[in-house]
Scaffold this active site. Structure first.
Site, PDB file in Angstrom:
ATOM      1  N   ASN A 126       0.826  -1.211   0.000  1.00  0.00           N
ATOM      2  CA  ASN A 126       0.000   0.000   0.000  1.00  0.00           C
ATOM      3  C   ASN A 126       0.864   1.267   0.000  1.00  0.00           C
ATOM      4  O   ASN A 126       0.575   2.228  -0.718  1.00  0.00           O
ATOM      5  CB  ASN A 126      -0.923   0.032   1.227  1.00  0.00           C
ATOM      6  CG  ASN A 126      -2.048  -0.985   1.131  1.00  0.00           C
ATOM      7  OD1 ASN A 126      -2.297  -1.569   0.072  1.00  0.00           O
ATOM      8  ND2 ASN A 126      -2.722  -1.222   2.248  1.00  0.00           N
ATOM      9  N   GLU A 159       5.951  -5.723   9.007  1.00  0.00           N
ATOM     10  CA  GLU A 159       5.139  -6.902   8.674  1.00  0.00           C
ATOM     11  C   GLU A 159       5.948  -8.003   7.984  1.00  0.00           C
ATOM     12  O   GLU A 159       5.387  -8.931   7.421  1.00  0.00           O
ATOM     13  CB  GLU A 159       3.934  -6.499   7.800  1.00  0.00           C
ATOM     14  CG  GLU A 159       2.918  -5.670   8.574  1.00  0.00           C
ATOM     15  CD  GLU A 159       1.659  -5.344   7.785  1.00  0.00           C
ATOM     16  OE1 GLU A 159       0.624  -5.096   8.431  1.00  0.00           O
ATOM     17  OE2 GLU A 159       1.699  -5.315   6.532  1.00  0.00           O
ATOM     18  N   ASN A 179       1.683   6.841  14.020  1.00  0.00           N
ATOM     19  CA  ASN A 179       0.370   7.356  14.410  1.00  0.00           C
ATOM     20  C   ASN A 179       0.414   7.612  15.922  1.00  0.00           C
ATOM     21  O   ASN A 179       1.463   7.434  16.553  1.00  0.00           O
ATOM     22  CB  ASN A 179      -0.760   6.423  13.979  1.00  0.00           C
ATOM     23  CG  ASN A 179      -0.727   5.071  14.675  1.00  0.00           C
ATOM     24  OD1 ASN A 179      -0.040   4.893  15.680  1.00  0.00           O
ATOM     25  ND2 ASN A 179      -1.461   4.113  14.148  1.00  0.00           N
ATOM     26  N   ASP A 204     -14.201   6.446   4.636  1.00  0.00           N
ATOM     27  CA  ASP A 204     -13.526   5.264   5.173  1.00  0.00           C
ATOM     28  C   ASP A 204     -12.059   5.637   5.434  1.00  0.00           C
ATOM     29  O   ASP A 204     -11.351   6.002   4.507  1.00  0.00           O
ATOM     30  CB  ASP A 204     -13.633   4.122   4.148  1.00  0.00           C
ATOM     31  CG  ASP A 204     -12.852   2.880   4.568  1.00  0.00           C
ATOM     32  OD1 ASP A 204     -12.546   2.752   5.765  1.00  0.00           O
ATOM     33  OD2 ASP A 204     -12.561   2.046   3.696  1.00  0.00           O
ATOM     34  N   GLY A 250      -3.446   6.110   6.618  1.00  0.00           N
ATOM     35  CA  GLY A 250      -2.087   6.135   7.151  1.00  0.00           C
ATOM     36  C   GLY A 250      -1.060   5.698   6.108  1.00  0.00           C
ATOM     37  O   GLY A 250       0.018   6.282   5.993  1.00  0.00           O
ATOM     38  N   ASP A 251      -1.388   4.662   5.336  1.00  0.00           N
ATOM     39  CA  ASP A 251      -0.470   4.186   4.293  1.00  0.00           C
ATOM     40  C   ASP A 251      -0.366   5.211   3.157  1.00  0.00           C
ATOM     41  O   ASP A 251       0.726   5.429   2.615  1.00  0.00           O
ATOM     42  CB  ASP A 251      -0.938   2.837   3.730  1.00  0.00           C
ATOM     43  CG  ASP A 251      -0.765   1.700   4.733  1.00  0.00           C
ATOM     44  OD1 ASP A 251       0.044   1.841   5.665  1.00  0.00           O
ATOM     45  OD2 ASP A 251      -1.453   0.669   4.581  1.00  0.00           O
ATOM     46  N   ASN A 305      -0.331  14.996   4.264  1.00  0.00           N
ATOM     47  CA  ASN A 305      -1.567  15.280   4.989  1.00  0.00           C
ATOM     48  C   ASN A 305      -2.741  15.435   4.002  1.00  0.00           C
ATOM     49  O   ASN A 305      -3.871  15.024   4.297  1.00  0.00           O
ATOM     50  CB  ASN A 305      -1.363  16.561   5.801  1.00  0.00           C
ATOM     51  CG  ASN A 305      -2.525  16.883   6.694  1.00  0.00           C
ATOM     52  OD1 ASN A 305      -2.915  16.065   7.528  1.00  0.00           O
ATOM     53  ND2 ASN A 305      -3.087  18.071   6.526  1.00  0.00           N
TER      54      ASN A 305
END
Ligand code: ADP
Length: 283
Positions: free
Chosen positions: A41, A136, A180, A227, A232-233, A255
């Site tokens: 992503n 990940e 975050n 949504d 964040g990605d 942003n």
């Protein structure tokens, strides 16, 4: 060039009125496969912001792997460093009920096998302007890549997600952390030693913290939120794509990308491109 070292998954999203209890079978109302993984992503987001991006990670030798490769390639991400393993691609099985609550099982699959960087992979990292990693894939691989990048003069950006204990050698190699609010709290000790920290604040926008107490808050854009998945990605990819233009420009750009991403349903599908971001960029 930006090299993104990280995960790529197929999200299998089943929607159902009520989630089944053990032993029970229910009829679901919908199903979709969606490309995901923080690595993929963020690579897609960086490419859509206009950067030259190479993805370093792994798929399995299954149909999901082939689809994941084309999703990356279609977004303009160079997949020549993508490894293919015997076995399954990473998958996330997601069940969403009518109340919007979800249950998720992540099977890392090929992502768990990204180990022992090859000479070609190390050379790609050394040649890049910036290396971006998340957590990940195996941490030893992230640490080795970050150390090699640092030693080669490549900027190291880390999005330390999902939160877990990290070796000091990894933090020592990081130039820029993108966190975050939860990650900001959890890693407060380590972040205090970095020269560049960018914190996302959801509906409150973002902030940049530089060395010598520099603080640069950026308000969120007023948008109609549909949504927030993937915001964040989108933010992180957009930030690293523009990082060489300086923190003030990059945080503002990211942003804007994050805000636009919240107006569209989905994660990888909601990542805005250069034109969409430029159109909303506050001057
Ligand atoms: P994460 O989902 O990783 O916790 P955040 O919720 O902090 O990340 O969101 C990432 C970025 O997306 C924010 O910094 C902001 O730029 C944008 N964003 C998120 N929610 C909103 C919102 N309600 N309005 C405008 N922008 C938003």
């Amino acid at each position: 060039t930006v090299v993104v070292l990280g995960s790529v998954n197929m999200d299998l999203v089943t929607t159902t009125e009520i989630r089944p209890t053990p032993g029970e079978t229910v009829l679901g109302s919908g199903f979709a496969t969606v490309s995901g993984g923080k690595g993929a992503n963020q690579a897609i987001a960086a490419a859509r912001s206009g950067a030259r991006v190479r993805f370093l990670g792994a798929i399995g030798d299954d149909a999901f792997g082939a689809t994941l490769r084309s999703t990356l390639a279609d977004a303009g991400v160079d997949t020549t460093l993508l490894r293919v393993f015997d076995g399954p691609s990473g998958v996330a099985t997601i069940v969403v009920d009518a109340t919007g609550e979800n249950s998720i099982i992540v099977v890392p699959g090929a992502n768990g096998h990204v180990r022992d960087l090859t000479a070609e992979e190390l050379a790609a990292i050394a040649e890049a302007d910036l290396l971006l990693c998340q957590l990940e894939i195996p941490i030893e691989t992230v640490t080795a890549a970050a150390r090699h990048a640092r030693a080669s003069g490549t900027i190291v950006a880390l999005n330390p997600s999902p939160v877990q204990p990290l070796p000091a050698e990894l933090w020592a190699a990081v130039d820029l952390a993108i966190v975050n609010s939860l990650e900001y709290e959890q890693y407060s000790t380590e972040l205090a030693h970095l020269a560049h920290v960018v914190r996302t604040l959801g509906g409150d926008g973002a902030a940049y913290y530089g060395a010598d107490e520099t603080e640069l808050p950026v308000s969120a854009l007023a948008v109609e939120v549909v949504d927030t998945t993937g915001a964040g990605d989108a933010f992180t990819g957009a930030l690293v794509a523009t990082w060489t233009r300086g923190p003030a420009f990059a945080v503002n750009w990211a942003n804007t990308a994050g805000a636009v991403a919240t107006t569209i349903l989905g994660a990888s599908s909601s990542i805005p491109d250069h034109t969409q971001i430029a159109a909303r960029l506050p001057t």
